[in-house]
Design an enzyme around this catalytic site. Structure first.
Site, PDB file in Angstrom:
ATOM      1  N   GLU A 192       0.807  -1.219   0.000  1.00 42.15           N
ATOM      2  CA  GLU A 192       0.000   0.000   0.000  1.00 42.15           C
ATOM      3  C   GLU A 192       0.841   1.270   0.000  1.00 42.15           C
ATOM      4  O   GLU A 192       0.526   2.225  -0.711  1.00 42.15           O
ATOM      5  CB  GLU A 192      -0.951  -0.008   1.203  1.00 42.15           C
ATOM      6  N   HIS A 208       6.830 -27.307   2.968  1.00 45.15           N
ATOM      7  CA  HIS A 208       6.355 -28.524   2.311  1.00 45.15           C
ATOM      8  C   HIS A 208       5.885 -28.272   0.881  1.00 45.15           C
ATOM      9  O   HIS A 208       5.370 -29.186   0.233  1.00 45.15           O
ATOM     10  CB  HIS A 208       5.224 -29.148   3.137  1.00 45.15           C
ATOM     11  N   ARG A 286     -13.089  -0.668  -3.738  1.00 46.26           N
ATOM     12  CA  ARG A 286     -14.023  -0.314  -2.658  1.00 46.26           C
ATOM     13  C   ARG A 286     -15.403   0.022  -3.212  1.00 46.26           C
ATOM     14  O   ARG A 286     -16.426  -0.408  -2.659  1.00 46.26           O
ATOM     15  CB  ARG A 286     -13.483   0.882  -1.874  1.00 46.26           C
TER      16      ARG A 286
END
Length: 296
Positions: A192, A208, A286
């Protein structure tokens, strides 16, 4: 702008004085997104056992955190919790959530406005951790949140400069085990503030699978926020950049390492000639989310 994070000690002082509410239920559900959401994950480092499964039956307490008070996903959770008859506690600086709290007589914790959400961590985190540790019967030294920033301030400045040099124009992938939420916050701050790619992953899971991606990932740089012995295995395999906590106290490490994440991201922004406060893509996301949830 570095001073925004390095002055968190003063913000913690103010945050300690913010009135809080009693939590009624043992099942504590947390709702928040982005800079408001990360505070719940960081709170769990201190053992408060917040749940993120937001299915409401009326037998839980929802703590909804949105600095702006306009986060669509959080507003939706509040509305669903109210319909179910759950206890709702809202932490916000204003917006739709403050209005909802007043209209529906919900418990409201009003915090200071005027900051970007990511800069306001002390205001968001302190009321949350005070309420939840009290409910859980966990003793913490909240003053150590302030002390962590004060005592590490000079080291944070030096380390942020060093890290920015190492991470710029590469793709940092930040890993941790116990401090996974802090690794996630590092990633968010770089995204950001610096508009720079960064990712995060959990140790030991990545040992893994993900560590094999470095065979054909020359632009990746592994960064470890060290928090337990198992982190050192990943460090050794990937020859990682290591961020060592400054203290033995989780409270001090939370505030100091998050301040380091912020200052590092600002140093990267300077090198990229980016304005940390400028947003390119988030406002559109948004608005589209608001449309989806039909939030006005």
């Amino acid at each position: 702008m570095d001073e925004i994070y390095l002055n968190w000690d003063k913000m913690f002082d103010e945050a300690f004085r913010i009135p809080i509410h009693e939590i009624k239920n043992d099942n504590i559900v947390f709702s928040g997104i982005g800079g408001s959401g990360i505070v719940g994950e960081i709170a769990n480092i201190l053992g408060v056992e917040l749940s993120f499964k937001r299915k409401f039956t009326g037998k839980e307490s929802l703590i909804a955190v949105s600095y702006s008070g306009t986060t669509s996903e959080t507003i939706n959770d509040v509305e669903n919790a109210v319909k179910a008859g759950s206890e709702v506690i809202i932490i916000t600086s204003g917006g739709i959530l403050e209005k909802l709290a007043k209209e529906k007589s919900l418990k409201l914790i009003k915090i200071p406005s005027g900051f970007q959400t990511r800069y306001a961590f002390p205001y968001l985190f302190t009321p949350l951790i005070k309420m939840t540790t009290k409910r859980r019967g966990i003793k913490i030294n909240e003053m150590e949140l302030k002390e962590g920033v004060i005592e590490a301030k000079e080291q944070i400045k030096a380390d942020a400069t060093r890290l920015a040099e190492l991470l710029i124009n590469r793709i940092p992938v930040i890993y941790s085990s116990k401090y996974l939420a802090i690794a996630k916050r590092f990633k968010q701050e770089i995204n950001e503030n610096a508009k720079h790619p960064a990712f995060y992953g959990e140790i030991p899971e990545i040992n893994h699978n993900e560590i094999e991606s470095y065979v054909h990932g020359p632009s990746l740089v592994s960064v470890i926020v060290e928090s337990s012995e198992i982190d050192k295995i990943t460090e050794d395999v990937l020859n990682s950049i290591v961020i060592k906590p400054y203290f033995n106290s989780d409270e001090k490490n939370i505030s100091s390492l998050l301040a380091l994440a912020g200052v590092t991201s600002l140093e990267m922004a300077k090198k990229l000639n980016e304005k940390p406060d400028k947003l390119y893509n988030i406002p559109k996301a948004r608005q589209l989310t608001s449309n989806l949830f039909k939030i006005n």
